[in-house]
Design an enzyme around this catalytic site. Structure first.
Site, PDB file in Angstrom:
ATOM      1  N   ARG A 154       0.856  -1.179   0.000  1.00 54.32           N
ATOM      2  CA  ARG A 154       0.000   0.000   0.000  1.00 54.32           C
ATOM      3  C   ARG A 154       0.898   1.237   0.000  1.00 54.32           C
ATOM      4  O   ARG A 154       2.027   1.199   0.523  1.00 54.32           O
ATOM      5  CB  ARG A 154      -0.894   0.027   1.243  1.00 54.32           C
ATOM      6  N   LYS A 178      -1.848  -2.821   8.221  1.00 58.04           N
ATOM      7  CA  LYS A 178      -2.941  -2.412   9.097  1.00 58.04           C
ATOM      8  C   LYS A 178      -2.790  -3.052  10.473  1.00 58.04           C
ATOM      9  O   LYS A 178      -2.410  -4.212  10.593  1.00 58.04           O
ATOM     10  CB  LYS A 178      -4.287  -2.805   8.465  1.00 58.04           C
ATOM     11  N   HIS A 250      -4.236   2.380  -5.291  1.00 56.68           N
ATOM     12  CA  HIS A 250      -3.985   0.933  -5.232  1.00 56.68           C
ATOM     13  C   HIS A 250      -3.657   0.338  -6.596  1.00 56.68           C
ATOM     14  O   HIS A 250      -3.550  -0.887  -6.721  1.00 56.68           O
ATOM     15  CB  HIS A 250      -5.216   0.208  -4.664  1.00 56.68           C
ATOM     16  N   ARG A 253      -0.659  -1.972  -6.627  1.00 63.14           N
ATOM     17  CA  ARG A 253      -0.935  -3.108  -5.731  1.00 63.14           C
ATOM     18  C   ARG A 253      -1.851  -4.112  -6.427  1.00 63.14           C
ATOM     19  O   ARG A 253      -1.621  -5.324  -6.380  1.00 63.14           O
ATOM     20  CB  ARG A 253      -1.566  -2.581  -4.446  1.00 63.14           C
ATOM     21  N   HIS A 276      -3.190  -9.576   3.571  1.00 64.40           N
ATOM     22  CA  HIS A 276      -4.613  -9.720   3.833  1.00 64.40           C
ATOM     23  C   HIS A 276      -4.835 -10.659   5.010  1.00 64.40           C
ATOM     24  O   HIS A 276      -4.221 -11.731   5.083  1.00 64.40           O
ATOM     25  CB  HIS A 276      -5.340 -10.287   2.610  1.00 64.40           C
ATOM     26  N   TYR A 285      -9.218 -11.016  -6.655  1.00 61.25           N
ATOM     27  CA  TYR A 285      -8.297 -10.922  -7.782  1.00 61.25           C
ATOM     28  C   TYR A 285      -8.450 -12.108  -8.729  1.00 61.25           C
ATOM     29  O   TYR A 285      -8.147 -12.003  -9.905  1.00 61.25           O
ATOM     30  CB  TYR A 285      -6.856 -10.837  -7.282  1.00 61.25           C
TER      31      TYR A 285
END
Length: 310
Positions: A154, A178, A250, A253, A276, A285
């Site tokens: 990110r 995150k 993004h 990414r 993730h 994806y």
């Protein structure tokens, strides 16, 4: 007998007087419930107690398809109408007008899943090679973009890097995602070469204007590059390179993930690289790559299209 129109009128009064609903929302609810009343009249339900869960379900279908003669509603508007109908039946049960809430298990339509936008490999290459290597900012920008694409990070993760987070010898970088969760991600040779050029030829000139920050990517004042500034680098470079595709923070990414899966990478590996928490997030994806497979199949297989000779 609980006539639907009478219950709707009482319910709207309840929302207005006791719940203090805004005029705008109340107007929307009234419009949605008038459409629901038309639906019930059309299928012969003159008593709200006679309405079944399938009756409510067919109303939801009509909202999206326009089978009832009205224009089809977008997801958000259809969701609001379903909320209004659910509220009506819940209210009718509380007022003992009916003996069961037949709308309790009818849920608003889920919003359409927006697929990530990914650039093809040639376009990514054009983007990465667009910054000039003749000036310090261009050298920095190329290193920034190369690292974004090489790691799938990110933008916030890349601008948050310190110099010591990159291990050129091991060809890895420590990204902090995150919730402060860290992950070790490999870095490709082109990105490492661009980073080396930046650290030797460009960063020192930026650093002397600042206060000795350990940040890897610096702005013209010698301070840590901000997320917004990094996003501007991506957007302005894409514009300079003549890329007309939609660009977002993004973009690289998404391209990273899509190209890995196109190349045969395991979904779980891509999940780890992207940071993730759940593989479900990464699975979106695979929908992109399936679309790509369909496109290749349609243009390449001799019997993919109707009307082709056998």
């Amino acid at each position: 007998m609980a006539h639907p129109a009478d219950v709707v009128a009482t319910y709207l009064d309840h929302l207005d007087v006791e719940r203090g609903m805004s005029v705008h929302t109340l107007t929307n609810y009234r419009r949605d419930l008038d459409r629901y009343l038309e639906h019930l009249e059309r299928i012969g339900r003159t008593d709200l107690a006679e309405v079944t869960a399938p009756d409510v379900g067919t109303f939801l279908v009509a909202l999206r398809t326009g089978e009832d003669g009205h224009r089809p509603l977008a997801t958000a508007s259809a969701s609001r109408a379903v909320v209004a109908v659910r509220g009506l039946h819940r209210f009718a049960l509380a007022e003992q007008e009916v003996t069961q809430d037949v709308a309790a298990d009818v849920h608003p339509p889920a919003p359409p899943r927006k697929l990530p936008k990914a650039l093809d490999v040639d376009t990514v290459t054009r983007l990465l090679e667009a910054p000039s290597t003749e000036d310090p900012r261009g050298v920095r920008d190329r290193a920034l973009l190369e690292l974004l694409y090489s790691t799938g990070a990110r933008i916030s993760e890349v601008v948050g890097l310190d110099v010591d987070d990159v291990d050129a010898e091991q060809r890895t970088v420590v990204l902090t995602g995150k919730g402060g969760k860290q992950r070790l991600v490999p870095v490709g040779r082109p990105a490492l070469a661009a980073l080396d050029a930046y650290r030797v030829r460009s960063r020192p000139g930026f650093a002397v204007r600042g206060r000795g920050t350990p940040a890897l990517f610096l702005n013209a004042r010698g301070a840590r590059l901000s997320r917004q500034s990094a996003w501007n680098v991506l957007r302005e470079t894409a514009e300079f390179a003549g890329i007309t595709a939609e660009i977002s923070p993004h973009t690289l990414r998404h391209s990273f993930a899509t190209h890995l899966l196109d190349g045969g990478a395991d979904l779980r590996v891509v999940q780890e690289l992207l940071g993730h928490a759940s593989v479900t997030t990464t699975q979106i994806y695979t929908m992109v790559t399936v679309d790509r497979l369909r496109e290749v199949y349609a243009t390449s297989h001799p019997r993919a299209r109707a009307g082709r000779a056998g």
